[in-house]
Design a protein around this motif. Structure first.
Motif, PDB file in Angstrom:
ATOM      1  N   LEU A  43       0.821  -1.206   0.000  1.00  0.00           N
ATOM      2  CA  LEU A  43       0.000   0.000   0.000  1.00  0.00           C
ATOM      3  C   LEU A  43       0.858   1.260   0.000  1.00  0.00           C
ATOM      4  CD1 LEU A  43      -2.823   1.167  -0.005  1.00  0.00           C
ATOM      5  CD2 LEU A  43      -2.830   1.014   2.495  1.00  0.00           C
ATOM      6  N   ASN A  44       0.579   2.123  -0.985  1.00  0.00           N
ATOM      7  CA  ASN A  44       1.315   3.373  -1.146  1.00  0.00           C
ATOM      8  C   ASN A  44       0.434   4.302  -1.973  1.00  0.00           C
ATOM      9  OD1 ASN A  44       3.312   5.311  -1.148  1.00  0.00           O
ATOM     10  ND2 ASN A  44       4.845   4.073  -2.185  1.00  0.00           N
ATOM     11  N   ASP A  45       0.914   5.498  -2.244  1.00  0.00           N
ATOM     12  CA  ASP A  45       0.273   6.369  -3.211  1.00  0.00           C
ATOM     13  C   ASP A  45       0.058   5.577  -4.492  1.00  0.00           C
ATOM     14  OD1 ASP A  45      -0.351   8.221  -5.171  1.00  0.00           O
ATOM     15  OD2 ASP A  45       1.482   9.390  -4.925  1.00  0.00           O
ATOM     16  N   SER A  46      -1.180   5.545  -4.999  1.00  0.00           N
ATOM     17  CA  SER A  46      -1.497   4.691  -6.148  1.00  0.00           C
ATOM     18  C   SER A  46      -0.656   5.043  -7.376  1.00  0.00           C
ATOM     19  CB  SER A  46      -2.989   4.800  -6.488  1.00  0.00           C
ATOM     20  OG  SER A  46      -3.315   6.103  -6.931  1.00  0.00           O
ATOM     21  N   ARG A 129       1.417   9.081   2.739  1.00  0.00           N
ATOM     22  CA  ARG A 129       1.727   9.209   4.167  1.00  0.00           C
ATOM     23  C   ARG A 129       0.776   8.457   5.088  1.00  0.00           C
ATOM     24  NH1 ARG A 129       1.386  15.371   5.052  1.00  0.00           N
ATOM     25  NH2 ARG A 129       1.973  14.806   7.184  1.00  0.00           N
ATOM     26  N   PHE A 130      -0.475   8.284   4.662  1.00  0.00           N
ATOM     27  CA  PHE A 130      -1.480   7.718   5.556  1.00  0.00           C
ATOM     28  C   PHE A 130      -2.242   6.588   4.878  1.00  0.00           C
ATOM     29  CE2 PHE A 130      -0.902  12.167   6.788  1.00  0.00           C
ATOM     30  CZ  PHE A 130      -0.494  11.996   8.103  1.00  0.00           C
ATOM     31  N   PHE A 131      -2.446   5.514   5.625  1.00  0.00           N
ATOM     32  CA  PHE A 131      -3.075   4.319   5.085  1.00  0.00           C
ATOM     33  C   PHE A 131      -4.436   4.595   4.460  1.00  0.00           C
ATOM     34  CE2 PHE A 131      -0.435   1.874   8.300  1.00  0.00           C
ATOM     35  CZ  PHE A 131       0.364   1.264   7.362  1.00  0.00           C
ATOM     36  N   SER A 132      -5.286   5.314   5.176  1.00  0.00           N
ATOM     37  CA  SER A 132      -6.658   5.484   4.699  1.00  0.00           C
ATOM     38  C   SER A 132      -6.706   6.293   3.404  1.00  0.00           C
ATOM     39  CB  SER A 132      -7.533   6.133   5.772  1.00  0.00           C
ATOM     40  OG  SER A 132      -7.041   7.411   6.123  1.00  0.00           O
ATOM     41  N   ILE A 133      -5.859   7.317   3.289  1.00  0.00           N
ATOM     42  CA  ILE A 133      -5.822   8.101   2.054  1.00  0.00           C
ATOM     43  C   ILE A 133      -5.243   7.268   0.921  1.00  0.00           C
ATOM     44  CG2 ILE A 133      -4.943  10.171   0.927  1.00  0.00           C
ATOM     45  CD1 ILE A 133      -4.850  11.556   3.608  1.00  0.00           C
ATOM     46  N   ALA A 134      -4.188   6.509   1.205  1.00  0.00           N
ATOM     47  CA  ALA A 134      -3.596   5.642   0.187  1.00  0.00           C
ATOM     48  C   ALA A 134      -4.612   4.624  -0.320  1.00  0.00           C
ATOM     49  CB  ALA A 134      -2.366   4.928   0.742  1.00  0.00           C
ATOM     50  N   ALA A 135      -5.398   4.067   0.589  1.00  0.00           N
ATOM     51  CA  ALA A 135      -6.428   3.105   0.182  1.00  0.00           C
ATOM     52  C   ALA A 135      -7.466   3.777  -0.702  1.00  0.00           C
ATOM     53  CB  ALA A 135      -7.087   2.501   1.420  1.00  0.00           C
ATOM     54  N   ALA A 136      -7.870   5.003  -0.347  1.00  0.00           N
ATOM     55  CA  ALA A 136      -8.828   5.733  -1.174  1.00  0.00           C
ATOM     56  C   ALA A 136      -8.242   6.032  -2.550  1.00  0.00           C
ATOM     57  CB  ALA A 136      -9.230   7.035  -0.475  1.00  0.00           C
TER      58      ALA A 136
END
Length: 207
Positions: A43-46, A129-136
């Motif tokens: 998981l990272n910036d898409s 930087r953040f899991f939830s934003i990366a997932a989105a």
């Protein structure tokens, strides 16, 4: 390194969008609520991930998330209200669809229109930087890519199956040669950096 942003007294939703800089197609946003113990090495910036890894992660995110939603705002609405407001609208639509109401919203970038009475924080480069934003970001990117691949056969000369509507050299040249399709954003200018010419939307005829 990606981090959680969880506090003890609220449920956090991460929001991100895809397609903001495209010449054609919708802007797509996602909202994701992850469990506090969620972690995944991929998981990272898409934008920094391989396409195959994004689709692997999409299944994992949708399987393990407490809540997730994806929303589209089409090219006509983008032209009507502008791309910034369309991005906010897509995020709000995604938040409306969440199965669980968040108590806090993390948004990628530096601007956001307040959603109802839910507090939020804007995070520059938050998708890295953040899991939830990366997932989105993964959900928004993959669902938008799916849409562009689905409509690509209608106008194969634009190569949307590869450029997904972004302003690549080939895409710009195709607009110059063939004009706008019904999926193009008419308020966006098409620029060819090699020729240093700006082609205004009024130049192009409908197809």
């Amino acid at each position: 390194m990606l981090l959680p942003y969880h506090q003890l007294d609220f449920i956090e939703a991460g929001c991100d969008e895809a397609g903001r800089g495209c010449l054609a197609g919708p802007v797509v946003a996602a909202a994701v609520i992850l469990p506090t113990n969620f972690d995944h090495a991929l998981l990272n910036d898409s934008k920094q991930m391989d396409e195959a890894d994004r689709y692997v992660l999409r299944d994992i995110i949708e399987d393990q998330a407490i809540g997730f939603a994806v929303a589209f705002v089409d090219h006509e609405e983008i032209d009507r209200i502008n791309i910034l407001n369309a991005s906010f609208l897509a995020m709000h639509k995604a938040l409306d669809q969440l199965q669980v109401r968040p108590g806090f919203i993390l948004v990628d970038g530096n601007r956001f229109k307040k959603y109802q009475e839910v507090p939020h924080a804007c995070m520059i480069k938050g998708d890295g930087r953040f899991f939830s934003i990366a997932a989105a970001s993964v959900l928004a990117k993959t669902y938008r890519d799916d849409f562009m691949r689905a409509i690509a056969p209608e106008h194969p000369e634009y190569h949307w199956h590869t450029n997904k509507g972004y302003p690549t050299i080939h895409h710009r040249e195709a607009v110059l040669k063939h004009g706008f399709t019904p999926y193009h954003r008419r308020t966006f200018r098409v620029t060819d950096p090699q020729l240093d010419i700006i082609f205004e939307s009024a130049v192009f005829s409908d197809q």
